[in-house]
Design an enzyme around this catalytic site. Structure first.
Site, mmCIF file in Angstrom:
data_model
loop_
_atom_site.group_PDB
_atom_site.id
_atom_site.type_symbol
_atom_site.label_atom_id
_atom_site.label_comp_id
_atom_site.label_asym_id
_atom_site.label_seq_id
_atom_site.Cartn_x
_atom_site.Cartn_y
_atom_site.Cartn_z
ATOM 1 N N GLU B 29 0.773 -1.084 -0.080
ATOM 2 C CA GLU B 29 0.112 0.002 -0.031
ATOM 3 C C GLU B 29 0.874 1.187 -0.067
ATOM 4 O OE1 GLU B 29 -2.236 -0.675 3.647
ATOM 5 O OE2 GLU B 29 -3.121 -2.543 2.981
ATOM 6 N N GLU B 60 -4.807 -6.421 2.765
ATOM 7 C CA GLU B 60 -3.646 -6.983 3.254
ATOM 8 C C GLU B 60 -3.581 -8.700 2.736
ATOM 9 O OE1 GLU B 60 -4.860 -4.920 5.114
ATOM 10 O OE2 GLU B 60 -3.248 -3.352 5.213
ATOM 11 N N PHE B 83 2.056 -1.470 8.452
ATOM 12 C CA PHE B 83 2.470 -1.451 10.173
ATOM 13 C C PHE B 83 2.077 -2.975 10.621
ATOM 14 C CE2 PHE B 83 1.317 2.933 9.690
ATOM 15 C CZ PHE B 83 1.835 3.578 10.724
ATOM 16 N N HIS B 129 -0.790 0.631 16.367
ATOM 17 C CA HIS B 129 0.328 1.093 15.348
ATOM 18 C C HIS B 129 1.613 1.176 15.936
ATOM 19 C CE1 HIS B 129 -3.464 2.319 13.194
ATOM 20 N NE2 HIS B 129 -2.852 2.559 11.896
#
Lengths: 370, 325, 412
Positions: B29, B60, B83, B129
């Site tokens: 991404e 994902e 992440f 995150h």
């Protein structure tokens, strides 16, 4: 043993075939086509060689699956197994239309797709029985049948996982410009999981040569798919979301499956992107060996048995003038092969314990430390 | 010898391998035209084009599925999960599919792919995150797990990961992206499964990973200057394969082990090392094993709270001074 | 089978269990300590008398019982024990259940702790076991005096079990400027014995100065070869002990004990060697028939008992039948020490520092002054047993032997 003749389709796809392929249109068209075929075999778009290849594939799947069921009853097949009795035409139709180097991906209900690509019967039965002769040397079991040398790139037992994986294989074909197609089989239940949508979207955006094939057998496991799905056709009605045409076909008609596959493959090889095809079919047994299928309403199985793809294709062959002794001879021949494969599997020893410590890594080993 | 940032070393390693091998492709991404949300992949899209550096939707499972499917059919994909926290949404592909395919198929399939991901805390991003999740990957048989601490290691180990015929989880510590370090010129390929001894001391062996390595080094200098304690510092670098030879040897020399782990307490990689030490070099231990970790909590966002929870150089010094004698 | 309170010395009538190393139900072995026992003379580990399982503990830690009393029951391998009513009731017995110490406490055995009660690290345990060390003799530099691996290595580098004279751990004075250091078991035993000895025997001290030049030459002649062959240094002590043994043959009444109104003189010379355990008490293991040993053998025997004393490996037999005691404070360079008699013996010799001094040497050509190694031999004797003249004659004979014997030839 059991190498089967592969007809390689070279026919150009007709631009209108996907529209013709809805259940409704086929149901109306079928009698006409049969009548027409009887009088005009010269114009037959499939041909005798391919029909016999389809017939052999249907027989191989039917007899191996029935044998697998018999072996359960003898307690020779361990663990779980998901039979595809009743769904043979989807596998036979697509595999017969595939080129040898195309890739196919399927689910834990994958005996039929693995056999249809040419994997040996003893490889399949041996794996179900946990024997050394199994396709995976006993390390995968019924739910993970794989034969890379035949392009059968794995049976995936987590719903949805293999759609993006099949898409990845299609990316290789696109990137390397090989003309290969990646074909992904899955059940109706898979259409409600996220990976389905992620794979459809990205495949469409990237215009990948991948064909997604939903085998809608009406039940996810035990629950009717219609009870848990917002649309009538779990795959077909979602196609528009990804800019794809709705294709819903009679999955118990090997010819129709074969023609639809050819069309989709031609589109893929032409660089026009993916297809999503919903094949209506029915499993004659329960979800898995543990399931007697008591949830099915009375009469449903009987109705579908009338559409059983194997007897249906036997009649089809006769309609196209193929001699009864050829039809029956192939049946007997395949059954003899299954008998032989059964004996080979039974005689095969359990896998050696040395296999436990091999094949985690490319170097053949399992070491995680020095 | 050029001075590069950690993030520049990522792009250098990928570029080095993409120039060398046409089968190396890269997807994720915002990695292409945008150069990555951490700017770790700047320049790749321009050099290699959209066919090889492919921007993806926020999908994902599709990203990792594409990586797996292409790896098993002849490509050498590098997939970025922006992440490492997001690995949770595609963990099926990682843990059930990629890691197991070769073994389950009796060795029929190869999986030469790399999953790069920005891992760890220190950026005030909060609990979704900032996690340090290398131990998630470490516990799955079939995955190699690498976490570099310096720009030179990023380049050398990432290149090695791309060339490796097995799936490699490559954890880049996001708070290290701006740090600078000298990286040898020319082609650089390191070796997976090798730990590095960064400092030699006789009193205690500190074993650290990724962002904890510079903190351990700082603590070691402080221990030496202020407390007369000389610490050996070992950078684990690779959790799988684990260089137990180097790690155990360095612990045996001092008889004292301190692990410095960014992960929450339970099942951190340091626990595995402690267990191996107890099994194999128990009689070399000259005192209890000390594990310095983040508490077993989701990481808080506020700088004051985050700094108080992640192991700091000061905390390493304090714990060693208080417990080592 | 019964486990009884062992006889720890011929004059010892009772003993105190100080540690049970095993709990009820544990496997016991003749190769592992079962319990520690202390008497007024000694503290030692006692192994089980047979292989088996500890069935019952009858005497708790801290309880003193007469020698010979049954303190525990062991079920030998294969043995069937008839459970009588009393025994069957035992599990409910609070004393018995108290004796069954929780496993975690038992697992840290006394021998695996240092002098300050800290557990030993695995690395230290291994070094201690490999080198047969007594951890209590090693000074720890860690927290609360904890022994670290480097402390053991330093201890070994300083000659292993030979004395490292290190400063005692720093004291922590409380607000009233004192620190209470409770006596450990051995300290208590030593204290009691000293008070009793002083109360029992009227002590008289006599001392002679001896010239050790011949001993020194003999030692210098063999020192390198000896150390290489034997693994330890040849000290002055074996020479003194040898001289004592020979002198006793001529003056046997110093080799005796008082029994009521009788002096019991011994034919055998069983020499006790006093060994200080790092400032924390004193033991005096026995070298039986020391007079029968050539010098070299005597040297080895002295080394052996000293080592075993410091590593806590003395056996009950090492404390019985002593007849005369030699105490050596020489390593600290003292000039003279007035020793306290090791009861029920009647005399004890202290050797102190041997230092170079100017000495008048008588020759046929007149007196000259030479530099000689000189040391004081001081004997405390029980005036009930002998008188000053007898003691002096004995001491003079010891000196004469030391000064005139051709030790170099004796050694060769």
């Amino acid at each position: 043993m059991a190498t089967k003749p592969k007809a390689v389709a070279k026919r150009k796809a007709s631009a209108t075939s996907s529209a013709k392929s809805s259940v409704k249109s086929r149901a109306k068209a079928a009698p006409k086509r049969v009548a027409k075929a009887k009088v005009s075999r010269a114009n037959d778009d499939i041909g005798e060689d391919t029909r016999l290849a389809l017939w052999r594939s249907l027989l191989e799947i039917r007899h191996v699956e029935q044998r697998a069921y018999d072996l359960f009853l003898q307690n020779l097949v361990k663990g779980t197994s998901h039979l595809a009795l009743g769904q043979e035409a989807v596998a036979a139709g697509f595999a017969t239309a595939m080129q040898k180097d195309d890739w196919s991906f399927c689910t834990y209900r994958g005996h039929h797709h693995t056999l249809a690509r040419g994997a040996s019967m003893e490889g399949v039965l041996g794996e179900l029985m946990g024997r050394e002769c199994g396709l995976l040397k006993g390390k995968g079991g019924s739910m993970h049948l794989t034969s890379v040398e035949h392009g059968a790139m794995g049976s995936y037992a987590i719903i949805g996982a293999h759609l993006p994986i099949a898409m990845g294989a299609a990316w290789t074909a696109q990137y390397k410009k090989t003309g290969q197609v990646s074909v992904c089989f899955f059940g109706d239940g898979t259409t409600n999981i996220g990976a389905f949508h992620e794979a459809l979207n990205m495949s469409a955006v990237w215009k990948l040569p991948v064909v997604f094939v939903c085998e809608n057998n009406l039940y996810m496991e035990y629950t009717p798919i219609k009870d848990v799905t917002a649309v009538h056709n779990p795959a077909g009605d979602r196609a528009a979301s990804y800019g794809l045409p709705k294709i819903v076909i009679d999955g118990n008609d090997a010819d129709e499956v074969y023609r639809t596959a050819q069309t989709a493959f031609a589109k893929a090889r032409a660089g026009e992107g993916p297809s999503l095809i919903e094949c209506l079919t029915y499993r004659h047994s329960g979800h898995s060996r543990a399931d007697p299928g008591d949830y099915r309403p009375p009469g449903e199985l009987e109705a579908w048995l009338k559409k059983d793809p194997v007897p249906r294709y036997r009649e089809r062959l006769a309609e196209f003038g193929i001699a009864q002794d050829v039809i029956d001879g192939m049946d007997a021949e395949v059954l003899a092969q299954v008998d032989e494969a059964t004996e080979i599997s039974k005689a095969s020893p359990p896998p050696g314990l040395d296999l436990i410590d091999v094949d985690v890594w490319a170097d053949g080993g399992t070491a995680w430390r020095n | 010898m050029a001075e590069l940032t950690y993030r520049e070393a990522v792009a250098e390693a990928i570029a080095q391998e993409m120039r060398r091998d046409e089968d190396v492709v890269f997807l994720g991404e915002d990695i292409g035209a945008a150069g990555g949300v951490f700017k770790a992949t700047v320049g790749l899209f321009k050099e290699f084009g959209p066919e090889r550096v492919r921007d993806t939707p926020i999908s994902e499972q599709a990203i990792l599925g594409a990586a797996m499917g292409s790896a098993m059919t002849g490509l050498k994909p590098i997939a970025e999960i922006m992440f490492s926290d997001f690995l949770a949404v595609c963990w099926d592909i990682v843990a059930n599919e990629i890691a197991k395919a070769r073994y389950m198929t009796g060795g029929q399939m190869s999986m030469p792919l790399v999953i790069r991901t920005a891992n760890g805390g220190g950026s005030r991003f909060g609990a979704q995150h900032s996690q340090s999740v290398e131990n998630w990957a470490m516990m799955i048989p079939g995955l190699k797990v690498v976490a570099p601490s310096s720009p030179a290691d990023v380049k050398g180990l990432l290149a090695a990961a791309i060339r490796d015929p097995d799936p490699v989880m490559f954890f880049e510590q996001k708070s290290l992206y701006p740090i600078k370090g000298f990286v040898p010129d020319g082609e650089l390929v390191d070796e997976l499964g090798t730990a590095k001894v960064l400092r030699d001391g006789g009193d205690v062996t500190i074993v650290a990973l990724a962002a904890m390595v510079p903190r351990a080094m700082k603590a070691a200098e402080e221990l030496s200057a202020q407390h007369g304690i000389e610490a050996t510092v070992v950078d684990v670098r690779s959790l799988v394969p684990l260089d137990t030879q180097t790690i155990l040897r360095e612990i045996s020399k001092t008889g004292r082990l301190v692990t410095v782990e960014e992960n929450p307490r339970l099942c951190g990689w340091g626990a595995e090392i402690a267990s191996i030490v107890a099994d194999e070099i128990f009689w070399d231990l000259d005192g209890p094993i000390i594990r310095i970790t983040t508490p077993h909590i989701p990481l808080p966002a506020a700088d004051a709270l985050e700094d108080a929870t992640m192991p700091s150089a000061e905390r390493i010094v304090r714990e060693i001074v208080e417990n080592i004698d | 089978m019964d486990v009884i309170m062992p006889q720890l010395g011929e004059t010892v009538a009772e003993g105190t269990v100080s540690v049970w190393h095993k709990a009820i139900g544990d496997t016991v072995s003749t190769k592992e300590p079962l319990f520690d026992v202390s008497s007024d003379k000694v503290e030692m580990e006692v192994p089980a008398p047979a292989e088996g399982t500890l069935l019952e503990i009858r005497v708790d830690v801290g309880i003193t019982v007469p020698v010979g009393e049954v303190i525990a029951i062991i079920m030998r391998e294969g043995e069937v024990i008839e459970v009588d009513a009393g025994l069957a009731g035992k599990p409910e017995d609070p004393a018995a259940s108290k004796a069954a110490v929780p496993a975690r406490e038992v697992s840290i055995k006394a021998a695996n702790r240092d002098a300050n009660g800290n557990p030993l690290s695995p690395a230290v345990r291994r070094l201690v076991a490999q080198n047969s060390l007594d951890p209590r003799a090693i000074t720890g530099s860690g927290m609360k005096g904890r022994i670290k691996k480097k402390d053991v290595l330093a201890y070994l580098a300083n000659g292993g079990a030979s004395r490292t004279v290190s400063a005692p751990p720093p004291l922590n004075f409380s607000e009233d400027d004192t620190e209470i250091i409770p006596f450990n078991k051995l300290r208590k035993l030593t204290a009691d014995h000293m008070v009793r000895s002083k109360a029992t025997s009227p002590h008289v001290l006599q001392a002679v100065e001896a010239d050790f030049v011949r001993v020194a030459r003999a030692r210098a002649g063999v020192s390198g070869a000896w150390k290489k062959r034997e693994g330890f240094s040849l000290t002055y002590l074996p020479f003194i002990a040898k001289a004592v043994c020979e002198a006793i043959r001529e003056f046997p009444r110093v080799n005796a004990a008082i029994d009521g109104e009788n002096l019991v003189v011994f034919r055998r010379v069983n020499l006790c060697i006093a060994v200080d355990l790092d400032f924390d008490g004193l033991v005096a293991p026995v070298i039986k028939d020391a007079d029968q040993m050539p010098l070299q053998e005597l040297a080895r025997a002295i080394r052996d008992v000293s080592e075993r004393a410091r590593t806590n490996q003395l056996k009950p037999g090492d404390f019985t039948e002593g007849t005369y005691t030699v105490s050596n404070s020489g390593v600290f360079g003292t000039m003279i020490t007035a020793p306290i008699i090791n009861q029920p013996q009647v005399a004890i010799l202290s050797t102190d520092g041997i230092t170079k001094k100017p000495v008048v040497i008588e020759t046929e050509d007149g007196d000259t002054i030479g530099i000689r190694p000189v040391g004081v031999l001081a004997q405390s004797f029980d005036h009930r047993a002998i008188d000053g003249a007898y003691s002096a004659a004995f001491l003079n004979r010891v000196r004469e032997i030391i000064q005139t014997r051709d030790w170099a030839t004796v050694l060769s």
